[in-house]
Design a protein around this motif. Structure first.
Motif, PDB file in Angstrom:
ATOM      1  N   UNK A 138      13.833 -10.073 -47.894  1.00 19.92           N
ATOM      2  CA  UNK A 138      14.843  -9.945 -46.868  1.00 19.92           C
ATOM      3  C   UNK A 138      14.682 -10.388 -45.492  1.00 19.92           C
ATOM      4  N   UNK A 139      13.179 -10.187 -45.217  1.00 15.68           N
ATOM      5  CA  UNK A 139      12.916 -10.092 -44.048  1.00 15.68           C
ATOM      6  C   UNK A 139      12.941 -11.399 -43.115  1.00 15.68           C
ATOM      7  N   UNK A 140      13.550 -11.443 -42.037  1.00 13.68           N
ATOM      8  CA  UNK A 140      13.347 -12.513 -41.041  1.00 13.68           C
ATOM      9  C   UNK A 140      11.976 -13.133 -40.437  1.00 13.68           C
ATOM     10  N   UNK A 141      11.172 -12.265 -40.640  1.00 11.23           N
ATOM     11  CA  UNK A 141      10.102 -12.662 -40.023  1.00 11.23           C
ATOM     12  C   UNK A 141       8.695 -12.462 -41.353  1.00 11.23           C
ATOM     13  N   UNK A 142       7.649 -13.102 -40.976  1.00 17.81           N
ATOM     14  CA  UNK A 142       6.544 -13.057 -42.020  1.00 17.81           C
ATOM     15  C   UNK A 142       6.314 -11.667 -42.334  1.00 17.81           C
ATOM     16  N   UNK A 143       5.656 -11.358 -43.296  1.00 11.67           N
ATOM     17  CA  UNK A 143       5.364  -9.797 -44.005  1.00 11.67           C
ATOM     18  C   UNK A 143       3.883 -10.192 -44.421  1.00 11.67           C
ATOM     19  N   UNK A 144       2.962  -9.198 -44.172  1.00 10.21           N
ATOM     20  CA  UNK A 144       1.750  -9.147 -44.836  1.00 10.21           C
ATOM     21  C   UNK A 144       1.538  -7.715 -45.407  1.00 10.21           C
ATOM     22  N   UNK A 275      -1.371 -10.415 -49.157  1.00 11.47           N
ATOM     23  CA  UNK A 275      -0.575 -11.469 -49.391  1.00 11.47           C
ATOM     24  C   UNK A 275       0.450 -11.571 -48.203  1.00 11.47           C
ATOM     25  N   UNK A 276       0.525 -12.749 -47.691  1.00  6.72           N
ATOM     26  CA  UNK A 276       1.282 -13.122 -46.394  1.00  6.72           C
ATOM     27  C   UNK A 276       2.613 -14.003 -47.073  1.00  6.72           C
ATOM     28  N   UNK A 277       4.013 -13.618 -46.619  1.00  4.85           N
ATOM     29  CA  UNK A 277       5.104 -14.020 -47.395  1.00  4.85           C
ATOM     30  C   UNK A 277       6.034 -14.379 -46.138  1.00  4.85           C
TER      31      UNK A 277
END
Length: 283
Positions: A138-144, A275-277
């Motif tokens: 659901x995140x609106x920004x990248x997540x590592x 992992x960058x998503x």
């Protein structure tokens, strides 16, 4: 990147995420890292079971003790000389972890979330691992996501896994910025599975068109055969000894997510490589 958020529950993996985020912050200028600890509010049943009195959890001795304990631990981190060259701050909030983290992303213009993929137990901890999958979805920004101790200074090879078809421009722009931050090589890969097989010639042409269209530099590209996509991405990263996996997610929700799942979420849940998503729906 100016604002990095680290969900923090004092577990080992949360500490790995903090160290990765601060190393990343040192690569830029005027970058701020914020730790957020979410203390879950007791439900009415929990309040009854634990003998907590009063309608406002903030007024309960139990919650006050938790806040004082967390604050003391956070202040110890702030005083750690390891981070003296970093603009580091913290927030302690009451509520539901995913909801509060999402609100912080929105209100503080967070540009990246760095979080562990498993948490530890304890009254004040909110199990970061159980929330990592929801953040990816659901995140609106990248997540590592970080599963083990990893230095941001060691990221030299980034696997970019995609089908290379109708990839949003904004997503590719984020990937290129990521590559630039680390000064890394992009290792483009197309996972071929029995259920979704395409020829080597088709894959090569598709990736070469993608490379040309977006001006990708410092890269390799290849197709990789595996029984399923998510395990194939991880296996490929392991085979080439990659340092980071970058993958987009369609962030399916509800029945759509139940039926189709998310390759990115499965990769996050099983990869020992960071992992960058980034949500393709956000691009």
């Amino acid at each position: 990147m100016k604002n990095i958020l680290v969900p923090y529950d004092f577990s080992d993996v949360a500490h790995h995420a903090l160290n990765f985020a601060t190393e990343l912050a040192r690569k830029g200028s005027d970058c701020k890292v914020t730790l957020i600890n979410v203390i879950e509010q007791p439900t009415p049943d929990t309040i009854k079971t634990m003998g907590i009195v009063g309608h406002d959890p903030m007024e309960s001795l139990y919650i006050k003790m938790l806040i004082d304990t967390v604050k003391g631990k956070m202040e110890a981190i702030m005083a750690d000389s390891t981070y003296k060259d970093i603009t580091l701050k913290y927030k302690i909030v009451l509520g539901q972890p995913f909801k509060e983290i999402s609100e912080e992303i929105k209100t503080s213009n967070i540009e990246l979330v760095v979080m562990g993929t498993s948490g530890s137990s304890g009254a004040e901890e909110f199990f970061v691992g159980s929330n990592a999958e929801r953040m990816v979805r659901y995140s609106k920004c990248p997540v590592i996501t970080i599963a083990r101790a990893t230095s941001a200074n060691d990221i030299k090879d980034i696997v970019l896994a995609s089908n290379y078809h109708d990839v949003p421009v904004s997503f590719v722009d984020h990937v290129k910025k990521l590559q630039k931050v680390f000064g890394a090589k992009l290792r483009l890969v197309k996972i071929n599975t029995p259920a979704s097989f395409t020829s080597t010639r088709h894959d090569r042409k598709q990736m070469e068109d993608f490379i040309s269209k977006f001006g990708i530099e410092n890269f390799t590209h290849e197709s990789y055969n595996y029984s399923n996509e998510e395990d194939g991405v991880i296996a490929f990263a392991e085979d080439i000894d990659a340092d980071l996996i970058a993958i987009g997610t369609r962030q399916r929700r509800g029945v759509g997510h139940f039926l189709a799942g998310s390759i990115a979420e499965d990769v996050v849940n099983h990869s020992q490589v960071p992992v960058w998503t980034f949500g393709l729906d956000n691009a």
